[in-house]
Design an enzyme around this catalytic site. Structure first.
Site, PDB file in Angstrom:
ATOM      1  N   GLN A  79       0.745   3.391   7.543  1.00 48.04           N
ATOM      2  CA  GLN A  79      -0.169   3.786   6.468  1.00 48.04           C
ATOM      3  C   GLN A  79       0.622   4.279   5.247  1.00 48.04           C
ATOM      4  O   GLN A  79       1.674   3.738   4.963  1.00 48.04           O
ATOM      5  CB  GLN A  79      -1.177   4.839   6.968  1.00 48.04           C
ATOM      6  CG  GLN A  79      -2.209   4.287   7.918  1.00 48.04           C
ATOM      7  CD  GLN A  79      -1.875   4.547   9.367  1.00 48.04           C
ATOM      8  OE1 GLN A  79      -1.102   5.424   9.701  1.00 48.04           O
ATOM      9  NE2 GLN A  79      -2.466   3.771  10.252  1.00 48.04           N
TER      10      GLN A  79
ATOM     11  N   GLY B  15      -0.694  -2.427  10.554  1.00 49.08           N
ATOM     12  CA  GLY B  15       0.067  -3.633  10.821  1.00 49.08           C
ATOM     13  C   GLY B  15       1.141  -3.843   9.782  1.00 49.08           C
ATOM     14  O   GLY B  15       0.906  -3.675   8.583  1.00 49.08           O
ATOM     15  N   HIS B  16       2.342  -4.171  10.227  1.00 45.11           N
ATOM     16  CA  HIS B  16       3.443  -4.481   9.325  1.00 45.11           C
ATOM     17  C   HIS B  16       3.729  -5.969   9.405  1.00 45.11           C
ATOM     18  O   HIS B  16       4.028  -6.490  10.479  1.00 45.11           O
ATOM     19  CB  HIS B  16       4.702  -3.690   9.709  1.00 45.11           C
ATOM     20  CG  HIS B  16       4.614  -2.243   9.360  1.00 45.11           C
ATOM     21  ND1 HIS B  16       5.582  -1.330   9.709  1.00 45.11           N
ATOM     22  CD2 HIS B  16       3.678  -1.543   8.681  1.00 45.11           C
ATOM     23  CE1 HIS B  16       5.231  -0.124   9.256  1.00 45.11           C
ATOM     24  NE2 HIS B  16       4.093  -0.241   8.636  1.00 45.11           N
TER      25      HIS B  16
ATOM     26  N   ASP C  29      -0.298  -0.716   2.883  1.00 38.91           N
ATOM     27  CA  ASP C  29      -0.153  -2.150   2.594  1.00 38.91           C
ATOM     28  C   ASP C  29       0.816  -2.418   1.451  1.00 38.91           C
ATOM     29  O   ASP C  29       0.675  -3.392   0.714  1.00 38.91           O
ATOM     30  CB  ASP C  29      -1.523  -2.780   2.281  1.00 38.91           C
ATOM     31  CG  ASP C  29      -2.583  -2.397   3.297  1.00 38.91           C
ATOM     32  OD1 ASP C  29      -2.309  -2.568   4.495  1.00 38.91           O
ATOM     33  OD2 ASP C  29      -3.653  -1.912   2.890  1.00 38.91           O
TER      34      ASP C  29
ATOM     35  N   LYS D  19       5.747  -2.340   3.610  1.00 39.11           N
ATOM     36  CA  LYS D  19       6.762  -1.561   4.328  1.00 39.11           C
ATOM     37  C   LYS D  19       7.458  -2.391   5.401  1.00 39.11           C
ATOM     38  O   LYS D  19       8.638  -2.200   5.681  1.00 39.11           O
ATOM     39  CB  LYS D  19       6.125  -0.317   4.955  1.00 39.11           C
ATOM     40  CG  LYS D  19       5.601   0.690   3.941  1.00 39.11           C
ATOM     41  CD  LYS D  19       5.051   1.943   4.614  1.00 39.11           C
ATOM     42  CE  LYS D  19       3.818   1.672   5.434  1.00 39.11           C
ATOM     43  NZ  LYS D  19       2.673   1.169   4.650  1.00 39.11           N
TER      44      LYS D  19
END
Length: 435
Positions: free
Chosen positions: A223, A40-41, A13, A16
């Protein structure tokens, strides 16, 4: 042309997605090399949020070829839905491709993930129940079903039948649940195969060809380092290699293809779920302030993230493992308005300074004590600042200490969620790498 690798250095988190989106503009390829749809990005462009789970963050640029690599595990239902969602807001996904060697997440993987977590009770890892761990388990056990398998009807039929016969034994006898239906899963996945077939490529040869044609390649992980299966806070980790080393095994490239290892860290720390977190802020008011200002809720699960001070002791370890030669700091703006900001500079246990980041969870469970240095805060809103020299004096002291402790140059500082809210600190290096 040497390729660039972008990795998170904390517990995930770190932002990225935004940074990959920013850097992808000057890339020909963006390659996702590990993980699944459990991450999730988030990308924020012109007051619109895009949340990507499997599709690489370069998808917003029509000229960028996005490849979901061999090291990623694919839930085809999730991927197809993500493609449809992205296309519904006007983004062209014709340049999104899928490696034929990638493994498939099946419905029984999701069920086994859920049943195992439930059976462990308060000893569970805190997974997202997306089936990522069980998919990697099958891969290592040589029972996995790959993308290339479900494009061949006969092979997929045989492998699925073998897997379901075996998995139903576990589901019914160990977990005392209803068996899954072979017919339903087979028919469902045959439809997915028809839809995804045009996107399937031999990613390994494509990436090698791109390298030898001197294309600009950006490798994107999911991650982060402290969740790495080998070097993270095991067992509270993910099930793949999140480090820069994971690029080679997850994309099929040699180390000689890689040059710039760019690490991303937040100006503070967060962690989702269970596991060690030495710098976690126990003051509920302070923790709530950072969580709300930083919008610290999981992009995939919406779970509130645990918030803590910047941990330079663990960050130095992450930089060492990954061979980081450039650093990006995100969410610096979140710390504005604080009177005092803490930075962890070492760990102690029973009064003794630890020489290295601990490898075993037992040391953390014995109450590792984070030792801090205090820095004066700044009261100025920095979200509209674009030049490093214009930052408040105390803000620059904070940044300079990070560089000094880690012996690294900070390439870029993010001061907001919008694509444009960045300060390029090391301009000569930035434009040399990404021009």
């Amino acid at each position: 042309m040497p390729s660039n690798v972008l990795v998170g250095l904390q517990w995930g988190d770190e932002g990225k997605g935004k940074i990959t989106d920013l850097l992808a503009k000057n890339s020909n390829y963006v390659i996702r090399y590990q993980g699944g749809n459990n991450s999730g990005h988030s990308i924020h462009i012109n007051n619109r949020y895009f949340i990507l789970h499997l599709i690489p963050s370069g998808v917003v640029y029509p000229s960028v070829k996005c490849i979901i690599g061999p090291g990623v595990v694919i839930d085809p239902k999730s991927l197809i839905q993500e493609i449809q969602d992205i296309e519904s807001i006007g983004i062209n996904t014709s340049q999104v491709f899928l490696a034929k060697r990638a493994h498939l997440t099946m419905p029984y993987h999701r069920l086994l993930d859920k049943y195992k977590e439930e059976s462990l009770g308060n000893k569970s890892i805190g997974t997202t129940h997306r089936g990522i761990g069980p998919t990697y388990e099958d891969k290592i056990a040589r029972m996995g079903i790959r993308v290339l398998d479900f494009l061949n009807q006969k092979i997929f039929y045989r492998k699925l039948k073998e897997n379901i016969d075996y998995k139903n034994q576990i589901i019914t006898k160990i977990y005392k649940r209803k068996p899954v239906s072979f017919k339903e899963i087979y028919e469902e996945y045959m439809e997915y195969a028809k839809e995804l077939h045009p996107r399937v490529i031999d990613a390994v040869h494509e990436i090698h060809r791109a390298f030898h044609e001197e294309k600009k390649i950006l490798f994107e992980g999911a991650q982060a380092m402290l969740l790495d299966i080998n070097y993270g806070t095991y067992p509270y980790v993910t099930t793949s290699s999140t480090s820069t080393g994971g690029v080679c095994v997850g994309s099929g490239v040699p180390p000689t293809f890689l040059k710039n290892f760019i690490g991303i860290a937040k100006a503070y720390c967060t962690r989702v779920g269970y596991g060690p977190f030495p710098t976690e802020i126990k003051n509920k008011e302070m923790s709530h302030f950072i969580r709300e200002k930083g919008k610290e809720y999981g992009a995939t699960t919406k779970r509130p993230r645990r918030c803590g001070w910047l941990d330079l002791f663990s960050l130095k370890y992450s930089c060492m493992i990954n061979g980081i030669n450039y650093l990006i700091i995100t969410k610096l703006d979140v710390l504005s308005q604080l009177e005092t900001i803490k930075i962890c500079v070492e760990y102690r246990i029973h009064g003794k300074v630890l020489p290295n980041f601990p490898a075993n969870i037992e040391l953390f469970e014995e109450k590792v004590e984070a030792i801090y240095m205090d820095f004066p805060g700044w009261k100025q809103n920095i979200s509209q600042i674009y030049e490093y020299e214009e930052l408040p004096k105390n803000c620059k002291k904070y940044i300079n200490f990070i560089e000094s402790y880690l012996n690294l140059n900070i390439l870029l500082i993010s001061v907001g969620s919008e694509r444009s809210q960045n300060i390029i600190k090391d301009k000569s290096s930035f434009f040399k790498i990404f021009s």
